[in-house]
Design a protein around this motif. Structure first.
Motif, PDB file in Angstrom:
ATOM      1  N   SER A 196       0.859  -1.175   0.000  1.00 20.41           N
ATOM      2  CA  SER A 196       0.000   0.000   0.000  1.00 20.41           C
ATOM      3  C   SER A 196       0.902   1.234   0.000  1.00 20.41           C
ATOM      4  CB  SER A 196      -0.878  -0.004   1.255  1.00 20.41           C
ATOM      5  OG  SER A 196      -1.520   1.241   1.400  1.00 20.41           O
ATOM      6  N   VAL A 197       0.667   2.129  -0.943  1.00 21.29           N
ATOM      7  CA  VAL A 197       1.385   3.399  -0.950  1.00 21.29           C
ATOM      8  C   VAL A 197       0.632   4.311   0.007  1.00 21.29           C
ATOM      9  CG1 VAL A 197       2.120   5.371  -2.342  1.00 21.29           C
ATOM     10  CG2 VAL A 197       2.197   3.065  -3.311  1.00 21.29           C
ATOM     11  N   ASP A 198       1.304   4.691   1.102  1.00 16.29           N
ATOM     12  CA  ASP A 198       0.668   5.500   2.145  1.00 16.29           C
ATOM     13  C   ASP A 198       0.837   6.997   1.912  1.00 16.29           C
ATOM     14  OD1 ASP A 198       0.040   3.073   3.392  1.00 16.29           O
ATOM     15  OD2 ASP A 198       1.873   3.110   4.582  1.00 16.29           O
ATOM     16  N   GLY A 199       1.999   7.400   1.432  1.00 12.00           N
ATOM     17  CA  GLY A 199       2.262   8.819   1.228  1.00 12.00           C
ATOM     18  C   GLY A 199       3.496   9.027   0.386  1.00 12.00           C
ATOM     19  N   TYR A 200       3.607  10.223  -0.192  1.00 14.50           N
ATOM     20  CA  TYR A 200       4.759  10.511  -1.044  1.00 14.50           C
ATOM     21  C   TYR A 200       4.973  12.005  -1.193  1.00 14.50           C
ATOM     22  CZ  TYR A 200       1.533  11.777  -4.823  1.00 14.50           C
ATOM     23  OH  TYR A 200       0.568  12.388  -5.591  1.00 14.50           O
ATOM     24  N   ALA A 201       6.181  12.330  -1.583  1.00 16.78           N
ATOM     25  CA  ALA A 201       6.547  13.678  -2.017  1.00 16.78           C
ATOM     26  C   ALA A 201       7.477  13.507  -3.201  1.00 16.78           C
ATOM     27  CB  ALA A 201       7.237  14.447  -0.903  1.00 16.78           C
ATOM     28  N   LEU A 202       7.078  14.046  -4.343  1.00 16.67           N
ATOM     29  CA  LEU A 202       7.923  14.046  -5.535  1.00 16.67           C
ATOM     30  C   LEU A 202       8.469  15.456  -5.682  1.00 16.67           C
ATOM     31  CD1 LEU A 202       5.664  11.958  -7.923  1.00 16.67           C
ATOM     32  CD2 LEU A 202       7.735  11.210  -6.752  1.00 16.67           C
ATOM     33  N   ALA A 203       9.763  15.578  -5.526  1.00 15.02           N
ATOM     34  CA  ALA A 203      10.394  16.894  -5.446  1.00 15.02           C
ATOM     35  C   ALA A 203      10.207  17.713  -6.717  1.00 15.02           C
ATOM     36  CB  ALA A 203      11.881  16.734  -5.153  1.00 15.02           C
ATOM     37  N   PRO A 204       9.727  18.949  -6.549  1.00 13.96           N
ATOM     38  CA  PRO A 204       9.703  19.865  -7.690  1.00 13.96           C
ATOM     39  C   PRO A 204      11.082  20.496  -7.839  1.00 13.96           C
ATOM     40  CG  PRO A 204       8.761  20.930  -5.772  1.00 13.96           C
ATOM     41  CD  PRO A 204       9.110  19.514  -5.367  1.00 13.96           C
ATOM     42  N   PRO A 205      11.337  21.149  -8.960  1.00 15.73           N
ATOM     43  CA  PRO A 205      12.624  21.847  -9.073  1.00 15.73           C
ATOM     44  C   PRO A 205      12.752  22.882  -7.965  1.00 15.73           C
ATOM     45  CG  PRO A 205      11.512  21.756 -11.193  1.00 15.73           C
ATOM     46  CD  PRO A 205      10.539  21.266 -10.164  1.00 15.73           C
ATOM     47  N   GLY A 206      13.956  23.061  -7.467  1.00 13.87           N
ATOM     48  CA  GLY A 206      14.218  24.039  -6.412  1.00 13.87           C
ATOM     49  C   GLY A 206      15.484  24.799  -6.722  1.00 13.87           C
ATOM     50  N   ILE A 207      15.974  25.486  -5.744  1.00 18.80           N
ATOM     51  CA  ILE A 207      17.219  26.232  -5.885  1.00 18.80           C
ATOM     52  C   ILE A 207      18.330  25.365  -5.307  1.00 18.80           C
ATOM     53  CG2 ILE A 207      18.457  28.334  -5.258  1.00 18.80           C
ATOM     54  CD1 ILE A 207      15.628  29.588  -4.829  1.00 18.80           C
ATOM     55  N   PRO A 208      19.349  25.005  -6.105  1.00 18.53           N
ATOM     56  CA  PRO A 208      20.399  24.116  -5.607  1.00 18.53           C
ATOM     57  C   PRO A 208      20.994  24.605  -4.284  1.00 18.53           C
ATOM     58  CG  PRO A 208      20.709  24.586  -7.934  1.00 18.53           C
ATOM     59  CD  PRO A 208      19.601  25.474  -7.453  1.00 18.53           C
ATOM     60  N   GLY A 222      13.058  13.946 -13.652  1.00 15.81           N
ATOM     61  CA  GLY A 222      11.637  14.195 -13.850  1.00 15.81           C
ATOM     62  C   GLY A 222      10.809  13.372 -12.875  1.00 15.81           C
ATOM     63  N   ARG A 223       9.540  13.642 -12.836  1.00 14.82           N
ATOM     64  CA  ARG A 223       8.612  12.972 -11.929  1.00 14.82           C
ATOM     65  C   ARG A 223       8.619  11.455 -12.096  1.00 14.82           C
ATOM     66  NH1 ARG A 223       2.885  11.441 -12.322  1.00 14.82           N
ATOM     67  NH2 ARG A 223       3.466  11.295 -14.493  1.00 14.82           N
ATOM     68  N   ASP A 224       8.563  10.965 -13.340  1.00 17.87           N
ATOM     69  CA  ASP A 224       8.519   9.520 -13.580  1.00 17.87           C
ATOM     70  C   ASP A 224       9.780   8.825 -13.088  1.00 17.87           C
ATOM     71  OD1 ASP A 224       6.046   9.930 -14.700  1.00 17.87           O
ATOM     72  OD2 ASP A 224       6.734   9.764 -16.775  1.00 17.87           O
TER      73      ASP A 224
END
Length: 191
Positions: free
Chosen positions: A84-96, A145-147
């Protein structure tokens, strides 16, 4: 000059992160052979800053990672894996360096003896995995990328499930000499 440094670091991180242990012989899991490969993500919680992924996309990513890892085993007994996938965060682009978001996945895993129609673990095993160490400096949102983030998280989660199985040799009749020492096994959080 600064741009060249970040580009070099990004390429180095991508090279380091692309490694996979799936080409190596699998660890000894005794009589294990993959039966049903079930993944559900209908109730997955997304961290607000995360990129979005659908339940179907998470289920597909987890089933593929489980099949890639556990489909290699040719034991004499079928075992069913449910995740079961309970939770996630897929990182968006940020400032290095300043704001380098990281991707994370939280799952709950269960395993059943197919022939006995019996669940082997009394409670689901919750596992948290981070994408990987190569994305720490730049943040995975900048270099993937997200995938690709989902693929790496699912790969890391399946690997942690395999390690959990090794910690329970009686479930799969794993020979005692094939079980790694407790100090060799990582916690349920993978960086």
């Amino acid at each position: 000059m600064l741009r060249a440094i970040f580009l070099s670091l990004g390429l180095l991180a991508l090279t380091a992160c692309g490694r996979s242990d799936l080409e190596e012989p699998p660890v000894d899991l005794g009589n294990f052979r993959l039966g049903l490969n079930i993944a559900v993500a209908d109730n997955a919680e997304k961290v607000p800053i995360s990129r979005t992924a659908t339940p179907d996309e998470w289920e597909e990513a987890m089933r593929k990672a489980v099949d890639d890892r556990f489909g290699r085993y040719r034991g004499s007994k079928l075992y069913n894996i449910g995740i079961s996938v309970d939770g996630y965060a897929l990182a968006p682009p940020g400032i290095p360096v300043i704001a380098a978001p990281k991707s994370v996945l939280v799952i709950t895993a269960n395993v059943w003896d197919d022939a006995a129609q019996q669940k082997l673990n009394t409670e689901g095993r919750q596992i948290t995995v981070w994408e990987d160490a190569g994305a720490n400096i730049l943040g995975s949102g900048l270099i993937r990328g997200r995938d690709r983030q989902m693929e790496r998280l699912a790969y890391n989660a399946a690997k942690k499930v395999e390690e959990w199985f090794q910690q329970n040799p009686d479930w799969f009749d794993i020979p005692q000499n094939a079980v790694p020492a407790p100090a060799d096994m990582a916690e349920d959080t993978l960086n």
